[in-house]
Design a protein around this motif. Structure first.
Motif, PDB file in Angstrom:
ATOM      1  N   TYR A   1       0.864  -1.179   0.000  1.00  0.00           N
ATOM      2  CA  TYR A   1       0.000   0.000   0.000  1.00  0.00           C
ATOM      3  C   TYR A   1       0.899   1.227   0.000  1.00  0.00           C
ATOM      4  O   TYR A   1       1.499   1.579   1.015  1.00  0.00           O
ATOM      5  N   GLU A   2       1.018   1.855  -1.167  1.00  0.00           N
ATOM      6  CA  GLU A   2       1.902   3.003  -1.355  1.00  0.00           C
ATOM      7  C   GLU A   2       1.168   4.079  -2.130  1.00  0.00           C
ATOM      8  O   GLU A   2       0.598   3.816  -3.186  1.00  0.00           O
TER       9      GLU A   2
ATOM     10  N   THR B   1      -1.291  -1.485  -4.334  1.00  0.00           N
ATOM     11  CA  THR B   1      -2.514  -0.694  -4.227  1.00  0.00           C
ATOM     12  C   THR B   1      -2.132   0.740  -3.877  1.00  0.00           C
ATOM     13  O   THR B   1      -1.317   0.965  -2.970  1.00  0.00           O
ATOM     14  N   LYS B   2      -2.713   1.695  -4.571  1.00  0.00           N
ATOM     15  CA  LYS B   2      -2.415   3.111  -4.308  1.00  0.00           C
ATOM     16  C   LYS B   2      -3.269   3.593  -3.148  1.00  0.00           C
ATOM     17  O   LYS B   2      -4.465   3.877  -3.293  1.00  0.00           O
ATOM     18  N   ALA B   3      -2.668   3.662  -1.988  1.00  0.00           N
ATOM     19  CA  ALA B   3      -3.369   4.128  -0.786  1.00  0.00           C
ATOM     20  C   ALA B   3      -2.349   4.371   0.312  1.00  0.00           C
ATOM     21  O   ALA B   3      -1.322   3.682   0.379  1.00  0.00           O
TER      22      ALA B   3
ATOM     23  N   PHE C   1     -12.778   2.181   1.611  1.00  0.00           N
ATOM     24  CA  PHE C   1     -11.893   1.478   2.532  1.00  0.00           C
ATOM     25  C   PHE C   1     -12.258  -0.001   2.615  1.00  0.00           C
ATOM     26  O   PHE C   1     -11.384  -0.873   2.572  1.00  0.00           O
ATOM     27  N   ASN C   2     -13.546  -0.291   2.736  1.00  0.00           N
ATOM     28  CA  ASN C   2     -13.978  -1.685   2.850  1.00  0.00           C
ATOM     29  C   ASN C   2     -13.651  -2.487   1.597  1.00  0.00           C
ATOM     30  O   ASN C   2     -13.392  -3.695   1.662  1.00  0.00           O
ATOM     31  N   GLU C   3     -13.667  -1.831   0.437  1.00  0.00           N
ATOM     32  CA  GLU C   3     -13.370  -2.521  -0.815  1.00  0.00           C
ATOM     33  C   GLU C   3     -11.917  -2.978  -0.908  1.00  0.00           C
ATOM     34  O   GLU C   3     -11.590  -3.874  -1.683  1.00  0.00           O
ATOM     35  N   LEU C   4     -11.038  -2.371  -0.107  1.00  0.00           N
ATOM     36  CA  LEU C   4      -9.635  -2.771  -0.113  1.00  0.00           C
ATOM     37  C   LEU C   4      -9.457  -4.212   0.358  1.00  0.00           C
ATOM     38  O   LEU C   4      -8.465  -4.861   0.021  1.00  0.00           O
ATOM     39  N   PHE C   5     -10.421  -4.712   1.133  1.00  0.00           N
ATOM     40  CA  PHE C   5     -10.281  -6.050   1.718  1.00  0.00           C
ATOM     41  C   PHE C   5     -11.428  -6.979   1.338  1.00  0.00           C
ATOM     42  O   PHE C   5     -11.815  -7.854   2.106  1.00  0.00           O
ATOM     43  N   ASN C   6     -11.948  -6.803   0.138  1.00  0.00           N
ATOM     44  CA  ASN C   6     -13.035  -7.650  -0.323  1.00  0.00           C
ATOM     45  C   ASN C   6     -12.638  -9.125  -0.390  1.00  0.00           C
ATOM     46  O   ASN C   6     -13.468 -10.016  -0.195  1.00  0.00           O
ATOM     47  N   ASN C   7     -11.364  -9.374  -0.690  1.00  0.00           N
ATOM     48  CA  ASN C   7     -10.917 -10.757  -0.884  1.00  0.00           C
ATOM     49  C   ASN C   7     -10.277 -11.360   0.359  1.00  0.00           C
ATOM     50  O   ASN C   7      -9.667 -12.433   0.286  1.00  0.00           O
ATOM     51  N   VAL C   8     -10.403 -10.684   1.489  1.00  0.00           N
ATOM     52  CA  VAL C   8      -9.794 -11.180   2.720  1.00  0.00           C
ATOM     53  C   VAL C   8     -10.797 -12.030   3.487  1.00  0.00           C
ATOM     54  O   VAL C   8     -11.942 -11.638   3.675  1.00  0.00           O
TER      55      VAL C   8
END
Length: 412
Positions: free
Chosen positions: A144-145, A168-170, A188-195
């Motif tokens: 995350y950069e 991921t750009k963040a 923010f929640n979409e960053l971890f959809n696959n977790v």
């Protein structure tokens, strides 16, 4: 005549800056640059403001070669050029030294290899630590950069380690500013959809690695655990942080920093120190000079490498999830001024409780909150919430008001 004198003084000042800048470049590249090159590179822009900040810290920059001597010429030039453009006080730390990076990886790799369910590195910069961790056997790292200037190096890492680097750009460290803005919460929640989501008592679902220069993100993590929001919605996370010794001492030593933060940190986390890193293996270096009476002057030359893991039994310990919110509210309300007297303070909430505290706790009218150790603080709260007057007290109604504020973000 006065205007003429001022122009002469300005010209002399600019010549000194040019000479100093040339010296700084020589430290990095072992080559001097011409005045014309300097003119073409530094036009009148906002970047010059940052450059003047560097000039003020010339003595600091002069020791850079020690940390860049094993880095190639082109990469070395990128570092100095980008460093001059950075906002020194606002930029998050990034590694510039291979030796320091390798030591960081060595300190955490054995523990990290035990659980690599979803490894995240925050603000990896040039990817020095990323490379070392991948070579140590970490299967995949999510980077995350948010700073575009590092992307060419990170894309090169993707080519060297195909399917093992995800970018991921963040700026994860600024996530606390976004979390409670409804329009940003979905992003923010979409960053971890696959977790994969796990129960709190189960094994951690994510491992986060990063470097901190303050305690803002840790305070955000504390709130996320208490209210089960943000990154703590899906379960527990292990954190591997490099952070200043002064910050660590404030978190773990009673009386060194915020009393309430100290209490909540030690209540919520199991932690371990793996070792130390030379702080000057990271950029940017602080541009502000330390005050002569700065109490952490001697220890602030290095980072501690630490592991933080939220306690798996924390909610069992308090009986109900909402009780940990009430405990936090109790600490925040009563330890804001640690020198407050316990009996007079609690008498305002539960009149007549002083007699109980004198008989059962052996307190007196002068006993202060800061005199209690961690076990005594926990026991005082558990007794407080067991009193018959607790359910009708003003304390509980004010705690409920805070819960209402956080309701839109819990389990979103």
């Amino acid at each position: 005549i006065l205007l003429y004198d001022k122009l002469i003084i300005l010209s002399i000042f600019m010549l000194r800056i040019i000479k100093l800048y040339n010296s700084v470049i020589f430290y990095f590249t072992k080559k001097y640059i011409s005045y014309s090159s300097l003119q073409s590179y530094y036009t009148i822009s906002s970047n010059n403001i940052n450059y003047l900040n560097i000039v003020k810290n010339y003595n600091q920059i002069s020791v850079f070669p020690k940390y860049l001597k094993n880095i190639g010429f082109i990469f070395r030039w990128k570092i100095i050029r980008r460093y001059l453009k950075l906002s020194i006080n606002n930029s998050d730390p990034f590694l510039i030294n291979n030796k320091v990076s390798n030591k960081f990886a060595t300190l955490i790799k054995d523990d990290l290899l035990l659980n690599m369910s979803y490894v995240v590195e925050l603000n990896p910069g040039y990817g020095l630590l990323t490379k070392d961790l991948l070579q140590a056997g970490i299967n995949c790292i999510h980077l995350y950069e948010n700073r575009n200037m590092f992307y060419s190096e990170l894309y090169n890492l993707q080519k060297i380690f195909p399917n093992r680097v995800i970018i991921t750009k963040a700026n994860f460290l600024k996530i606390s500013k976004l979390l409670y803005i409804p329009d940003k919460l979905k992003y923010f929640n979409e960053l971890f959809n696959n977790v994969s989501k796990r129960k709190w008592e189960e094994e951690t679902y994510m491992q986060i690695i990063g470097t901190l220069n303050n305690s803002h993100f840790i305070r955000h993590i504390i709130l996320s655990i208490i209210f089960q929001t943000g990154i703590m919605i899906n379960g527990r996370i292990i954190f591997y942080f490099a952070l200043p010794a002064s910050i660590w001492h404030k978190l773990t030593c009673q009386g060194k920093g915020s009393f309430s933060t100290y209490i909540m940190f030690n209540t919520l986390f199991n932690y371990k120190i793996f070792g130390t890193l030379d702080k000057k293996g990271f950029l940017p270096w602080p541009s502000k000079k330390l005050k002569k009476n700065y109490k952490f002057r001697e220890i602030d030359t290095f980072f501690y490498v630490v592991k933080l893991e939220p306690k798996s039994d924390i909610f069992t310990l308090f009986g109900e999830k909402e009780q940990i919110i009430n405990f936090w509210h109790f600490i925040r309300h009563n330890f804001y001024k640690p020198s407050s007297k316990i009996i007079p303070t609690l008498e305002k909430v539960v009149p007549g409780c002083g007699i109980r505290l004198i008989k059962e706790k052996n307190y007196n009218i002068f006993t202060e909150f800061r005199q209690l150790n961690m076990n005594e603080i926990f026991d005082l709260y558990m007794d407080f919430k067991s009193w018959p007057e607790y359910n009708q007290s003003s304390f509980l109604s004010s705690a409920n008001d805070i819960k209402i504020y956080f309701d839109p973000y819990i389990d979103s």
